[in-house]
Design an enzyme around this catalytic site. Structure first.
Site, mmCIF file in Angstrom:
data_model
loop_
_atom_site.group_PDB
_atom_site.id
_atom_site.type_symbol
_atom_site.label_atom_id
_atom_site.label_comp_id
_atom_site.label_asym_id
_atom_site.label_seq_id
_atom_site.Cartn_x
_atom_site.Cartn_y
_atom_site.Cartn_z
ATOM 1 N N GLY A 54 5.607 -31.523 19.941
ATOM 2 C CA GLY A 54 6.533 -30.663 19.211
ATOM 3 C C GLY A 54 7.529 -30.110 20.222
ATOM 4 O O GLY A 54 7.136 -29.664 21.324
ATOM 5 N N ALA A 55 8.813 -30.148 19.862
ATOM 6 C CA ALA A 55 9.870 -29.864 20.843
ATOM 7 C C ALA A 55 9.722 -28.513 21.573
ATOM 8 O O ALA A 55 9.700 -28.480 22.809
ATOM 9 C CB ALA A 55 11.231 -29.990 20.159
ATOM 10 N N ASP A 242 13.956 -32.505 17.045
ATOM 11 C CA ASP A 242 13.723 -32.576 18.493
ATOM 12 C C ASP A 242 15.012 -32.468 19.279
ATOM 13 O O ASP A 242 14.996 -32.195 20.480
ATOM 14 C CB ASP A 242 13.001 -33.875 18.843
ATOM 15 C CG ASP A 242 11.571 -33.802 18.360
ATOM 16 O OD1 ASP A 242 11.358 -33.959 17.147
ATOM 17 O OD2 ASP A 242 10.685 -33.529 19.184
ATOM 18 N N LYS A 253 11.365 -36.790 13.918
ATOM 19 C CA LYS A 253 10.309 -37.803 13.812
ATOM 20 C C LYS A 253 10.731 -38.965 12.913
ATOM 21 O O LYS A 253 11.336 -38.754 11.860
ATOM 22 C CB LYS A 253 9.041 -37.123 13.274
ATOM 23 C CG LYS A 253 7.830 -37.996 13.099
ATOM 24 C CD LYS A 253 7.437 -38.747 14.331
ATOM 25 C CE LYS A 253 7.160 -37.870 15.517
ATOM 26 N NZ LYS A 253 7.004 -38.638 16.785
#
Ligand code: MRU
Length: 359
Positions: A54-55, A242, A253
């Site tokens: 997860g960013a 992201d 994603k």
């Protein structure tokens, strides 16, 4: 947010053991394991193998990676080498570079004997700021859900993709924060959770964290969202990102783009939630975003519980079959209804973003 009723963050520095603690996300949802990161290499590996993902969370892990590098060897060359390896550990999320650049800027000119303290303060500040930003994203997104609810006056069905939940951040999440805030404000919400092949972050992480917070949710196969939208069973989509370009194009994603197309065709509003640390102000053309290609074993193998309740990994494809595993795609700004940020809600366009962030 809560796991089995207890509040957690996804990452923290433990003063007693002088280690960085993470929740190992490769083990969820079947096992809850807190892992220690003791070296910069540990942080790099955790990002690469997606024990953290997860960013915003990989950005924070990279920041603590620099703290660990200083603890190992208070040597500028080693710190610089570690910072470069941290940036390269995953290519797509801009938060990695953002966090490492912020750390290195803070440390430049600091005396050797003050480096560790300065680095730890900054890594902690990155986490605190992310929590505040994600909370604000939730409060801003709540207004959108309230507006839909004021017309529908019935359960709001929200579709999300991958995990842009609290597990992808430090707390609250990006896409899930408006959902958690709606739930806390008494608005009935139900979430359609895209399974998100091949790693199943939706099924393994989003459904898990929503259920732990008692938010009704249903896992669907990735290709199901289209028919649900045609049937009027999706009131809105909210996803994370992201890397969002200054043009408003959104990298997220793999599969996000197809959901946005289906949403457009069915007049379902498609929102993207993000903290400003995810904005890439430099790249102009989305084709220049580095798209991560991961090991094809993520497609050909799957992990789950066997009949005895033990975690087991099995091969699901013929050994000879080739597979390709692109991890992200880009949704052009024209398919994004609005961006939800910590500063407010804006059009997914250069004007929208520049006005909101005074650029
Ligand atoms: O490959 P992952 O699991 O790191 O991908 C995560 C996502 O795509 C999320 O949607 C994204 O990081 C949003 S961050 C809250």
């Amino acid at each position: 947010m809560k796991i089995e009723g207890k509040e957690y963050r996804t990452i923290w520095f433990d003063d007693k053991s002088q280690t960085v603690k993470i929740i190992d996300q490769t083990k969820l949802p079947h096992q809850f394991i807190i892992k220690d990161l003791k070296t910069a290499k540990d942080a790099i590996t955790a990002i690469k193998v997606m024990e953290v993902r997860g960013a915003p969370l990989i950005g924070a892990t990279a920041a603590y990676g620099i703290v660990l590098a200083i603890m190992e060897k208070n040597d500028l060359n080693f710190i610089k080498k570690s910072s470069e390896e941290l940036i390269q550990s995953r290519p797509t999320a801009i938060n990695l570079k953002w966090a490492v650049d912020r750390m290195m800027k803070k440390l430049s000119g600091v005396n050797n004997n003050e480096l560790l303290k300065a680095a730890l303060n900054e890594a902690n500040a990155i986490c605190e700021e992310d929590i505040k930003f994600c909370e604000n994203i939730g409060l801003n997104g709540l207004k959108i859900i309230q507006e839909i609810y004021s017309k529908k006056k019935d359960t709001i069905n929200i579709l999300t993709h991958c995990n842009a939940g609290w597990l992808a951040t430090i707390n609250w999440g990006t896409a899930t924060s408006p959902i958690y805030h709606a739930h806390k404000n008494g608005i009935p919400v139900h979430v359609w959770v895209d399974e998100t092949r091949p790693r199943n972050q939706g099924a393994n992480l989003t459904s898990y964290e929503l259920s732990e917070e008692e938010i009704p949710n249903t896992i669907i196969a990735d290709n199901t969202g289209g028919i649900l939208m045609q049937r009027g069973e999706v009131d809105m989509c909210i996803v994370g990102t992201d890397r969002t370009l200054a043009t408003g194009d959104v990298c997220n994603k793999i599969g996000t783009y197809l959901k946005a197309l289906a949403a457009k065709d069915n007049n379902v509003p498609f929102y993207v939630a993000l903290p400003s640390s995810t904005i890439d102000w430099d790249i102009e053309n989305y084709k220049d975003i580095p798209i991560e290609e991961r090991n094809s074993e993520e497609l050909s193998h799957i992990e789950g519980l066997d009949e005895s309740g033990n975690v087991k990994k099995i091969q699901i494809y013929p050994k000879k079959s080739k597979s390709m595993n692109l991890a992200f795609d880009v949704t052009p700004a024209k398919y994004v209804t609005r961006l939800i940020t910590e500063k407010g809600i804006c059009e997914a366009s250069s004007n929208g973003l520049k006005n909101l962030f005074n650029k």
